[in-house]
Design a protein around this motif. Structure first.
Motif, PDB file in Angstrom:
ATOM      1  N   MET A 257       0.848  -1.199   0.000  1.00  0.00           N
ATOM      2  CA  MET A 257       0.000   0.000   0.000  1.00  0.00           C
ATOM      3  C   MET A 257       0.889   1.257   0.000  1.00  0.00           C
ATOM      4  SD  MET A 257      -3.102  -0.328  -0.335  1.00  0.00           S
ATOM      5  CE  MET A 257      -4.309  -1.595  -0.469  1.00  0.00           C
ATOM      6  N   GLY A 258       0.376   2.344   0.512  1.00  0.00           N
ATOM      7  CA  GLY A 258       1.181   3.566   0.525  1.00  0.00           C
ATOM      8  C   GLY A 258       1.265   4.133  -0.881  1.00  0.00           C
ATOM      9  N   ASN A 259       2.362   4.751  -1.192  1.00  0.00           N
ATOM     10  CA  ASN A 259       2.510   5.392  -2.486  1.00  0.00           C
ATOM     11  C   ASN A 259       2.688   4.337  -3.580  1.00  0.00           C
ATOM     12  OD1 ASN A 259       3.126   6.907  -4.646  1.00  0.00           O
ATOM     13  ND2 ASN A 259       4.398   8.340  -3.509  1.00  0.00           N
ATOM     14  N   ARG A 260       1.852   4.403  -4.600  1.00  0.00           N
ATOM     15  CA  ARG A 260       1.893   3.409  -5.666  1.00  0.00           C
ATOM     16  C   ARG A 260       2.975   3.686  -6.699  1.00  0.00           C
ATOM     17  NH1 ARG A 260      -2.038  -0.515  -6.345  1.00  0.00           N
ATOM     18  NH2 ARG A 260      -3.352  -0.513  -4.504  1.00  0.00           N
ATOM     19  N   ILE A 261       3.560   4.883  -6.637  1.00  0.00           N
ATOM     20  CA  ILE A 261       4.577   5.170  -7.639  1.00  0.00           C
ATOM     21  C   ILE A 261       5.866   4.513  -7.189  1.00  0.00           C
ATOM     22  CG2 ILE A 261       5.871   6.970  -8.788  1.00  0.00           C
ATOM     23  CD1 ILE A 261       3.545   8.804  -8.408  1.00  0.00           C
ATOM     24  N   ILE A 262       6.328   3.568  -7.969  1.00  0.00           N
ATOM     25  CA  ILE A 262       7.543   2.858  -7.572  1.00  0.00           C
ATOM     26  C   ILE A 262       8.753   3.638  -8.075  1.00  0.00           C
ATOM     27  CG2 ILE A 262       8.806   0.682  -7.814  1.00  0.00           C
ATOM     28  CD1 ILE A 262       5.767  -0.352  -8.520  1.00  0.00           C
ATOM     29  N   PRO A 263       9.671   3.981  -7.182  1.00  0.00           N
ATOM     30  CA  PRO A 263      10.841   4.742  -7.617  1.00  0.00           C
ATOM     31  C   PRO A 263      11.629   3.981  -8.680  1.00  0.00           C
ATOM     32  CG  PRO A 263      10.767   4.541  -5.226  1.00  0.00           C
ATOM     33  CD  PRO A 263       9.694   3.658  -5.765  1.00  0.00           C
ATOM     34  N   VAL A 264      12.128   4.714  -9.646  1.00  0.00           N
ATOM     35  CA  VAL A 264      12.859   4.079 -10.737  1.00  0.00           C
ATOM     36  C   VAL A 264      14.343   4.352 -10.533  1.00  0.00           C
ATOM     37  CG1 VAL A 264      13.120   3.998 -13.234  1.00  0.00           C
ATOM     38  CG2 VAL A 264      10.931   4.646 -12.235  1.00  0.00           C
ATOM     39  N   PRO A 265      15.177   3.328 -10.517  1.00  0.00           N
ATOM     40  CA  PRO A 265      16.612   3.567 -10.370  1.00  0.00           C
ATOM     41  C   PRO A 265      17.106   4.438 -11.516  1.00  0.00           C
ATOM     42  CG  PRO A 265      16.095   1.207 -10.368  1.00  0.00           C
ATOM     43  CD  PRO A 265      14.834   1.922 -10.687  1.00  0.00           C
ATOM     44  N   HIS A 266      18.034   5.327 -11.219  1.00  0.00           N
ATOM     45  CA  HIS A 266      18.392   6.340 -12.198  1.00  0.00           C
ATOM     46  C   HIS A 266      18.821   5.765 -13.545  1.00  0.00           C
ATOM     47  CE1 HIS A 266      18.713  10.506 -13.017  1.00  0.00           C
ATOM     48  NE2 HIS A 266      19.806  10.250 -13.716  1.00  0.00           N
ATOM     49  N   GLU A 267      19.611   4.680 -13.501  1.00  0.00           N
ATOM     50  CA  GLU A 267      20.148   4.157 -14.763  1.00  0.00           C
ATOM     51  C   GLU A 267      19.055   3.600 -15.681  1.00  0.00           C
ATOM     52  OE1 GLU A 267      20.885   1.257 -11.397  1.00  0.00           O
ATOM     53  OE2 GLU A 267      20.974   3.399 -11.756  1.00  0.00           O
ATOM     54  N   GLU A 268      17.882   3.361 -15.098  1.00  0.00           N
ATOM     55  CA  GLU A 268      16.808   2.841 -15.947  1.00  0.00           C
ATOM     56  C   GLU A 268      16.049   3.938 -16.693  1.00  0.00           C
ATOM     57  OE1 GLU A 268      14.198   0.007 -14.134  1.00  0.00           O
ATOM     58  OE2 GLU A 268      15.903  -0.994 -13.169  1.00  0.00           O
ATOM     59  N   HIS A 269      16.329   5.204 -16.330  1.00  0.00           N
ATOM     60  CA  HIS A 269      15.683   6.288 -17.077  1.00  0.00           C
ATOM     61  C   HIS A 269      16.134   6.212 -18.521  1.00  0.00           C
ATOM     62  CE1 HIS A 269      15.012   8.939 -13.323  1.00  0.00           C
ATOM     63  NE2 HIS A 269      14.238   7.875 -13.362  1.00  0.00           N
ATOM     64  N   LYS A 270      15.182   6.216 -19.413  1.00  0.00           N
ATOM     65  CA  LYS A 270      15.595   6.131 -20.800  1.00  0.00           C
ATOM     66  C   LYS A 270      14.818   7.113 -21.647  1.00  0.00           C
ATOM     67  CE  LYS A 270      12.425   2.346 -21.627  1.00  0.00           C
ATOM     68  NZ  LYS A 270      12.190   1.030 -22.162  1.00  0.00           N
ATOM     69  N   ILE A 271      15.253   7.211 -22.872  1.00  0.00           N
ATOM     70  CA  ILE A 271      14.615   8.109 -23.819  1.00  0.00           C
ATOM     71  C   ILE A 271      13.593   7.287 -24.602  1.00  0.00           C
ATOM     72  CG2 ILE A 271      15.066   9.631 -25.785  1.00  0.00           C
ATOM     73  CD1 ILE A 271      16.609  10.687 -23.487  1.00  0.00           C
ATOM     74  N   PHE A 272      12.420   7.863 -24.804  1.00  0.00           N
ATOM     75  CA  PHE A 272      11.383   7.143 -25.543  1.00  0.00           C
ATOM     76  C   PHE A 272      11.223   7.768 -26.931  1.00  0.00           C
ATOM     77  CE2 PHE A 272      10.670   6.307 -21.171  1.00  0.00           C
ATOM     78  CZ  PHE A 272       9.986   5.098 -21.080  1.00  0.00           C
ATOM     79  N   PRO A 273      11.449   6.993 -27.989  1.00  0.00           N
ATOM     80  CA  PRO A 273      11.250   7.551 -29.330  1.00  0.00           C
ATOM     81  C   PRO A 273       9.757   7.792 -29.552  1.00  0.00           C
ATOM     82  CG  PRO A 273      11.681   5.191 -29.455  1.00  0.00           C
ATOM     83  CD  PRO A 273      11.828   5.574 -28.008  1.00  0.00           C
ATOM     84  N   PRO A 274       9.406   8.771 -30.389  1.00  0.00           N
ATOM     85  CA  PRO A 274       7.981   8.985 -30.649  1.00  0.00           C
ATOM     86  C   PRO A 274       7.376   7.724 -31.279  1.00  0.00           C
ATOM     87  CG  PRO A 274       9.329  10.558 -31.890  1.00  0.00           C
ATOM     88  CD  PRO A 274      10.273   9.671 -31.143  1.00  0.00           C
ATOM     89  N   PRO A 275       6.190   7.306 -30.859  1.00  0.00           N
ATOM     90  CA  PRO A 275       5.578   6.108 -31.454  1.00  0.00           C
ATOM     91  C   PRO A 275       5.366   6.296 -32.956  1.00  0.00           C
ATOM     92  CG  PRO A 275       4.336   6.871 -29.524  1.00  0.00           C
ATOM     93  CD  PRO A 275       5.370   7.908 -29.806  1.00  0.00           C
ATOM     94  N   GLU A 276       5.746   5.292 -33.708  1.00  0.00           N
ATOM     95  CA  GLU A 276       5.700   5.374 -35.171  1.00  0.00           C
ATOM     96  C   GLU A 276       4.303   5.686 -35.720  1.00  0.00           C
ATOM     97  OE1 GLU A 276       7.143   2.120 -38.036  1.00  0.00           O
ATOM     98  OE2 GLU A 276       8.701   2.291 -36.476  1.00  0.00           O
ATOM     99  N   GLU A 277       3.317   4.979 -35.152  1.00  0.00           N
ATOM    100  CA  GLU A 277       1.929   5.179 -35.578  1.00  0.00           C
ATOM    101  C   GLU A 277       1.529   6.643 -35.461  1.00  0.00           C
ATOM    102  OE1 GLU A 277      -0.750   3.364 -36.907  1.00  0.00           O
ATOM    103  OE2 GLU A 277       1.145   2.339 -37.447  1.00  0.00           O
ATOM    104  N   PHE A 278       1.991   7.252 -34.367  1.00  0.00           N
ATOM    105  CA  PHE A 278       1.648   8.649 -34.096  1.00  0.00           C
ATOM    106  C   PHE A 278       2.345   9.566 -35.102  1.00  0.00           C
ATOM    107  CE2 PHE A 278       1.587  12.751 -32.185  1.00  0.00           C
ATOM    108  CZ  PHE A 278       0.437  12.789 -31.426  1.00  0.00           C
TER     109      PHE A 278
END
Ligand code: 7RM
Length: 680
Positions: free
Chosen positions: A1-22
C-alpha cells in the motif's frame, strides 16, 4: 500500500522515441523536420510569424509591420496596425464552415449533468452576454472581473468581453473575499460576474457571500451579475446585483452582437499571479499576439486534428484554462471539454469515466493530479475504457520520472506520447515542450523550445551555463504571447523580468540543458513556491500570517511533498505575551484561508524564537529550506547572520515537528489503506 509510484533507479531512465503510428499522422513527423522549421523560425521570425498569422487568424485589417520588440525598454508589439476580433476568430468564422454544428464546448458538471454547445449555439450565447454587458454600460477597455466556478457561463463571459473589447480578469473561485477585493481594486473593475455558490467534492462554497464581503470596499464596481448554480440562499443588493439568467433571457437582448474591431495590441485580459513580493501581479495580455500564440501552440504541441476531442483539466481561473480550454482550442475550431469537478469525487476514476464518456483523444493535466491518482492504485484506471486517448500532456510543475512512467504505462498504455509543457502566466502559451511525433521523450525533461523561442540557461555572473550545468532559465527573444506589462505597474514589469539578465526575459525558474538539447526544469529560484501546480508567493502567505495579533514575524518555505509537489512550511515567531498552542495553529491556518484561500494554508507550522537573518535584515530562506528538508548539514556558512544561534534552536524545534508529522502521516496511511480495501 502507501505510495503506488515505484521509484525508478536512475540508470533505468531512458529516452522514448515517438511512437511510429503517431508520427505518421502528426503535423511534424520527425526530429529533422522539427529542427528545420525551428531553424527557419529563428533565422526569420518576421517571415515565420507572418506566415502563421496568415494561416491561423482571420484579420479585419492586415498589419503594417510584423513585430517591434525591444527587451531593453521593454517594449513589445506584434502585428502593428492590424485589426481583428478574438471572439470572431473563435466563433463566427467557423459558422461559415461544416463546423457550424460541431461541438465547441462540452461541459461536464460535478454531478454528471452535462451540456454541449455547438459553435452556432456558443455564438448565440456569447452575443447575448455581450449585449447584456453593453446594456450595463461596459465599454471597450473597461474591466470585468469573473469570480465563477467551472460553469459554461465563464467561458461564454470571457468570449463576450473579447467581442466588445472589454478586458476580463478571472479570479479563481477558490480565492477568498480579501483576495478578490484586492484584485478588483487593482484593475478597477466596473462589473463583477459571480454566482450563488459552487460545488466542490460534494460541498457548496458560498461564492456570492464572499463576493458580498469583497464588494464592501470596491468603489469602482457598479453592477454585479449573479448566476444560479447551487440554489443556496443569497442576499441581493438592490441597484447593484442582477440575476444573470433572467437578464440574459430578456426579449430585448439580441442574439447578434457586432464584433468590435480591435487593434492588435489592445488588451484582451488581465490575470493575477503571485510574485516574490506580497502583492499579486496583474499580467496583461493583448489581442493578436496572444491569440495567435495559443492557437499555434495548441495546433502543433497537441498535434490537433479536426476530429479530436480535447480535454484540459485546469480551472479557467488559471492561465492554462484561458489558453488551452478557451482560446487555443476554439480558435482552431476544436471540441473542448470543460469539467467542473475534481479528480477523486465521487470516485478516483472520475477522470477516466469522462475520458470514456466523451472518447477524449488528447488529455492535458498536472503532475499533482497524476501522483494523487497513482496513489489510488491502477484498478481505477482499468475500470474504464480509455482507449480513445492518443496524446497526453502535463503542465504546472516538473513531472518526476516516476509519475511520468506511471502516466505513460497506465494511462497512455505505452502508446501515447506525453508532452511535458513548460510555460507561465507571463508567457501566454507553451514555450518548451517536445513536439509529439517528432522529438524523443525524456521523462522528467520538458524538451525543446517551440518555434520562434530561444531559451538559454545563464549562470549568476551572466555567462552561459555549459551542458548539464544549473542556471537561470531566460528567453533571449520575444514571442507573440509574452505578457506586455503588469497592469498599472510598468516599473515592476521591467524590474521583475528584464533587469536580472539584461536583454533577456527572466523566467524565475532554474534549468539545465542536456547533451540532446533537452531542457530540464529545476523549480523556482525566487521566493515563489508551487503547490499542486498553483503559484504562491512566500511573501503573500507571510503577509497574511503577520496580520494575526499573536504573530511578530513569519517565514514561509516550500518543502518536497509527495502529492502536491511542494508543501507549505511556516516558521512563526510570536509577539511577547503569546504562547504557541494547537488552537493558535488552527487560527493561523484560518487566517491564510481567509486572506488568500484554502490552497495557501500551511501544511506545518513551527513556532520559533527567532528567524535567521542577514545583518541587513533579510530572512535567509535558503537556510530554512535546508532545515525543512532535513539537510541541516548542508547549511554551510552562517557567520554572516545577525544571530547565528537561532539556527541551532530552529533545528532542535524542527525535529519535534517532524516526528509529529510522521505520526500524522502514518495514521493517515493506515486509514486510507482501509478505505481503499472497501472501495476497490
Ligand atoms: C502554466 C503555468 C508557472 C511556473 C513556472 C514553473 C512551473 C509550469 C512546468 C513547470 C516544470 C513544467 N503557469 N511550471 N510548467 N515546471 N515543468 N512543465 O503553470 O504561471 O501558474 O506557473 O510553474 O516554475 O515558472 S503559472
Amino acid at each position: 500500500m502507501g505510495n503506488r509510484i515505484i521509484p525508478v533507479p536512475h540508470e533505468e531512465h531512458k529516452i522514448f522515441p515517438p511512437p511510429e503510428e503517431f508520427s505518421k499522422k502528426a503535423h511534424v513527423k520527425s526530429e529533422t523536420e522539427y529542427s528545420e522549421i525551428y531553424r527557419k523560425s529563428i533565422e526569420d521570425p518576421e517571415g515565420f510569424w507572418a506566415d502563421m498569422a496568415e494561416k491561423n487568424i482571420t484579420w479585419f485589417k492586415k498589419w503594417e509591420k510584423v513585430m517591434d520588440c525591444d527587451f531593453s525598454k521593454p517594449d513589445i508589439k506584434y502585428f502593428i496596425g492590424a485589426q481583428l476580433n478574438v471572439s470572431y476568430n473563435c466563433l463566427d468564422r467557423h459558422l461559415k464552415t461544416y463546423r457550424k454544428n460541431k461541438a465547441a464546448l462540452i461541459w461536464e458538471g460535478e454531478n454528471g449533468e452535462n451540456k454541449t454547445f455547438t459553435y452556432q449555439e456558443l455564438h448565440r450565447h456569447v452575443c447575448r452576454f455581450a449585449n447584456l454587458l453593453k446594456k450595463l454600460g461596459v465599454k471597450k477597455g473597461d474591466r470585468v472581473v469573473f469570480y465563477l466556478p467551472m460553469i459554461p457561463e465563464l467561458a461564454i463571459g470571457l468570449l463576450a468581453c473579447s467581442r466588445i473589447g472589454a478586458v476580463h480578469s478571472v479570479v479563481f473561485g477558490g480565492f477568498s473575499a480579501t483576495a478578490l477585493r484586492e484584485r478588483i481594486n487593482d484593475c478597477q473593475a466596473k462589473v463583477l460576474v459571480t454566482c450563488d455558490g459552487s460545488f466542490r467534492a460534494g460541498k457548496v462554497i458560498p461564492l456570492k457571500n464572499n463576493a458580498d464581503s469583497a464588494l464592501l470596499e470596491t468603489p469602482t464596481v457598479k453592477q454585479c451579475l449573479v448566476f444560479n448554480r447551487t440554489g443556496i440562499t443569497i442576499k441581493m443588493t438592490e441597484g447593484r446585483d442582477i440575476f444573470a439568467e433572467k437578464a440574459l433571457a430578456d426579449e430585448n437582448i439580441s442574439s447578434w452582437c457586432k464584433p468590435e474591431e480591435m487593434d492588435a495590441e489592445d488588451p484582451l485580459f488581465i490575470l493575477y499571479t503571485s510574485g516574490s513580493t506580497g502583492k499579486p501581479k496583474g499580467l496583461l495580455h493583448t489581442t493578436a499576439g496572444y491569440l495567435l500564440y495559443t492557437a499555434v501552440t495548441f495546433k502543433y504541441i497537441f498535434d490537433y486534428h479536426e476530429e479530436d476531442t480535447f480535454w484540459c483539466t485546469a480551472d479557467i481561473g488559471w492561465i492554462t484554462g484561458h489558453s488551452y480550454i478557451v482560446y487555443g482550442p476554439l480558435c482552431n475550431g476544436a471540441t473542448s471539454i470543460m469539467f467542473e469537478g475534481v479528480p477523486t469525487y465521487p470516485h478516483p476514476d472520475r477522470y477516466w469515466e469522462i475520458v470514456e464518456k466523451y472518447k477524449v483523444n488528447v488529455f492535458y493535466t498536472a503532475p499533482t493530479v497524476i501522483r494523487s491518482l497513482a496513489r489510488e492504485g491502477e484498478a481505477w484506471t482499468k475500470k474504464r475504457d480509455i482507449s480513445s486517448l492518443r496524446l497526453l500532456g502535463s503542465v504546472g510543475e516538473p513531472i518526476n520520472p516516476e509519475a511520468w512512467l506511471w502516466y505513460h504505462h497506465n494511462i497512455g498504455k505505452e502508446r501515447c506520447p506525453i508532452v511535458d509543457t513548460w510555460w507561465q502566466t507571463e508567457t501566454g502559451g507553451i514555450l518548451i515542450s517536445s513536439l509529439p511525433g517528432a522529438v524523443p521523450m525524456n521523462p522528467g525533461a520538458a524538451g525543446r523550445p517551440f518555434f520562434g523561442v530561444q531559451p538559454a540557461v545563464m549562470k549568476a555572473d551572466g555567462s552561459p551555463a555549459g551542458e548539464n550545468e544549473d542556471g537561470a532559465l531566460v528567453i533571449k527573444n520575444a514571442w507573440p504571447g509574452i505578457t506586455r506589462t503588469i497592469y498599472g505597474n510598468p516599473k515592476r514589469y521591467k524590474e521583475t523580468y528584464f533587469s536580472q539578465h539584461k536583454g533577456n526575459y527572466f523566467s524565475g525558474d532554474g534549468a539545465k540543458v542536456d547533451k540532446n538539447g533537452d531542457y530540464h526544469l529545476l523549480g523556482r529560484i525566487d521566493d515563489v513556491i508551487n503547490v499542486s501546480g498553483h503559484r504562491l508567493g512566500t511573501a503573500e502567505i507571510e503577509s497574511s500570517l503577520v496580520v494575526h495579533p499573536a504573530v511578530a514575524e513569519a517565514a514561509i518555505v516550500g518543502f518536497p511533498h509527495e502529492i502536491k509537489g511542494q508543501g507549505i512550511f511556516a516558521f512563526v515567531m510570536l509577539n511577547s505575551g503569546f504562547q504557541s498552542s494547537k488552537d493558535l495553529e488552527k487560527e493561523l491556518v484560518k487566517q491564510t484561508r481567509k486572506d488568500i484561500g484554502p490552497i495557501a494554508k500551511p501544511d506545518a507550522i513551527q513556532f520559533v524564537e527567532g528567524l535567521p537573518k542577514t545583518r541587513s535584515g533579510k530572512i535567509m530562506r535558503r537556510i530554512l529550506r535546508k532545515i525543512v528538508e532535513d539537510k541541516a548539514d548542508e547549511i554551510g556558512d552562517i557567520t554572516t547572520l545577525a544571530d547565528p544561534t537561532v539556527v541551532e534552536k530552529i533545528i532542535e524545534g524542527r525535529e519535534a515537528v517532524s516526528s509529529k508529522q510522521r505520526e500524522k502521516r502514518e495514521k493517515r496511511e493506515t486509514m486510507e489503506g482501509g478505505k481503499r480495501k472497501d472501495s476497490t
